[in-house]
Structure formats: C-alpha cells, structure tokens
Design an enzyme around this catalytic site. Sequence first.
Site, short mmCIF file in Angstrom:
data_model
loop_
_atom_site.label_atom_id
_atom_site.label_comp_id
_atom_site.label_asym_id
_atom_site.label_seq_id
_atom_site.Cartn_x
_atom_site.Cartn_y
_atom_site.Cartn_z
N TYR A 51 0.82 -1.22 0.00
CA TYR A 51 0.00 0.00 0.00
C TYR A 51 0.85 1.26 0.00
O TYR A 51 0.45 2.28 -0.57
CB TYR A 51 -1.01 -0.03 1.15
CG TYR A 51 -2.15 -0.95 0.82
CD1 TYR A 51 -2.17 -2.27 1.28
CD2 TYR A 51 -3.16 -0.54 -0.05
CE1 TYR A 51 -3.18 -3.14 0.90
CE2 TYR A 51 -4.17 -1.41 -0.43
CZ TYR A 51 -4.18 -2.70 0.03
OH TYR A 51 -5.17 -3.57 -0.36
N ASP A 70 -8.06 5.53 -5.20
CA ASP A 70 -7.35 6.80 -5.43
C ASP A 70 -8.33 7.97 -5.29
O ASP A 70 -9.55 7.77 -5.27
CB ASP A 70 -6.69 6.81 -6.83
CG ASP A 70 -7.71 6.78 -7.98
OD1 ASP A 70 -7.63 5.86 -8.81
OD2 ASP A 70 -8.60 7.66 -8.01
N HIS A 73 -14.76 0.67 -1.89
CA HIS A 73 -13.67 -0.20 -1.40
C HIS A 73 -12.64 0.58 -0.60
O HIS A 73 -11.51 0.13 -0.45
CB HIS A 73 -13.00 -0.91 -2.58
CG HIS A 73 -13.89 -1.95 -3.19
ND1 HIS A 73 -13.72 -2.42 -4.45
CD2 HIS A 73 -14.98 -2.59 -2.70
CE1 HIS A 73 -14.66 -3.33 -4.70
NE2 HIS A 73 -15.43 -3.44 -3.66
N CYS A 99 -2.34 2.81 16.87
CA CYS A 99 -3.63 3.50 17.05
C CYS A 99 -3.56 4.35 18.32
O CYS A 99 -3.18 3.84 19.39
CB CYS A 99 -4.73 2.44 17.19
SG CYS A 99 -6.32 3.13 17.66
#
Length: 243
Positions: free
Chosen positions: A53, A89, A104, A145
Amino acid sequence: MRTVVVFSGAGLSAESGIPTFRDSDGLWENHKIEDVASPEGWDRDPELVLQFYEQRFHGIKQAEPNIAHRAIAKLEEKFKVINITQNIDDLLERAGCTNVEHVHGCINQMKCERHYNITNLDGDTNYQCSYLATQAKPVVMGDSCPVCGCQLRPHVVWFGEAVDLGYDKIADLVREVKYNDGVFICVGTSAEVAPASLLIPFFSQVQNKYIVNLKTWPISDYELREGPASEQLPKLVEELLDE
Ligand code: BV8
C-alpha cells in the site's frame, strides 16, 4: 435536475499511470491477492501488506487526474453527478468531482486494525476500536492506534471483508435515475468483484446506460462505447451536455 451515476473501476485511472488489477501488467500480476489484500495476508505478514500500500500511496500521489476524470467533473455543469468508485485513489476528487463514494475505501484514510467496521467472513466481531483518520503519509509498521495502541492499517476493503454497498440507497438511486431520465455510466471495470459488480444488473432497468471499456462485453441493452476512457468518456459527456 437529471441524475448521472458513474460506476468506475481501475480502468478509469489507468491513463493516469495507476496500474489496474487484472490487465497483463496489473497489480495482481506481481502480488497474490491473498498475500496483500486479505485479512489472512495481514495476519501473516502485515509488513508486506503495508509495503504494497505504501507503493500504491506514492504512485497515487504522483498521479494526476486524466481527461476522463475531468470529463466526469464537467458533467456537474448540468447534472447531479454521483460517483460510485471501486478505486481507492482520489483522482475524481482532485478533478473537481463533489460527490464520490469509495465502496472499497480510500488510500487517504487509515484505521485501527481492530476497527469496529471490519467483519470478516466468519463474522468475528471481536473488533472494538473506532479510530479512523485521514493520512498524509503511508502507514508503516509501528504506527499505532492513538485510541487502543494496535497497529494502524489502510482504510481499504480487503477480499473477505464486508462492503457497505447500502442496498436501500442503491435501490433509491436506481429509481431516481430511472424516473428523472437520468444516466448510468459504467467505466473501466472488469466487473469481476462482488458485491460492487451487482450495480450493473441493478441499473439495467435504467433507460440511458453505457459501458465504457477498452474491451467491452455484451450485457443486456447497455450501449457499449469501446475504447480508452480518455477518448470515449469526453465524447459521451459532450453528447450528454448537448442534449
Ligand atoms: C465480500 C480494494 C463478504 C483494495 C478491492 C467467488 C465468486 C464470487 C465472489 C467471490 C468468490 N469468492 C469470494 C468472493 C467475494 C469476493 C470477490 O468478488 N472475489 C472475486 C475476485 C471473485 N469479494 C469480496 O471479498 C468482497 N467482500 O464479499 O465480503 C462478507 C459479507 C459479510 C461479512 C463479511 C464479509 C470485497 C471485495 C473488495 C476487494 N477490494 N479493492 C485495493 O484496492 O487494494 S477489489 C479490486 O478489484 C478493485 O477495488 C475493484 O473493485 C476490483 C475489480 O477491479 P477493477 O477496478 O474492475 O479492475 P480490473 O483490473 O479488474 O479491470 C480493469 C478494467 O478496466 C478492465 O475491464 C479493462 O478492460 C478496463 N480498462 C483498462 N484500461 C482502460 C480500461 N477501460 C477504459 N479505459 C482504459 N484506459
């Protein structure tokens, strides 16, 4: 005002230099889906997933909206335009589109790996964290997180994760397009992935419907516009604006 729904896939961004998934030089040629775009792949090797990614994050940042993205934005001069995109994107937004739904997910967002909206196929809902934020840089191993301390991940939908398609909303949209002489355009998708691909049969009851693709396929009474999106979409948009 007439409504136009544009359902898009990787082929819309291909001419911006962003690889598609299943074409010969596509993303899945170099990576196995299960290794880089599934919860199992994440559990096995999160670093590999984050590298995948990160590479796409930089590719998208360097890319520019192409003439097809801008043609869709131009439709807003005369129509209410709703984009439902499978793409992660942000090129539609950067082209000026004001209504974009990323079914998605989006590369610009990250979430906790235990985010409450992740339910996998066996419905394991042992996820409780609600952390979700926009990311200005790719997530890397060790990015934790701020709410629960778990590892962060991109906010994209992996294979085997639920897609919040909102069937009721889609049904309303089909009726809206059908009864206000609207238009449905399906551009740059192989329609191989469910449930997003169900939009094509859902919108088949609409009068004005087009498929724009390099290689099109016969599908009920959709009007086929065969060729690159950068050629076919501006032509179609001009026709619609001149109506
Ligand atoms: C779910 C985000 C349940 C990540 C993506 C067996 C049969 C049927 C279905 C299944 C099955 N086994 C499993 C499933 C379900 C599975 C699925 O559909 N698998 C497929 C592969 C068989 N679906 C799922 O897992 C979904 N979730 O079902 O969950 C559930 C329920 C309750 C609770 C828990 C779970 C989740 C699917 C989402 C996966 N994420 N992307 C990321 O981007 O990294 S999918 C990814 O592929 C894309 O997002 C896109 O949606 C999808 C399809 O890609 P396309 O965009 O169409 O691109 P592709 O390369 O395929 O095609 C490009 C097209 O463009 C081509 O037609 C080409 O001709 C054209 N083109 C190229 N250049 C141009 C062009 N056209 C015009 N101009 C050009 N220049």
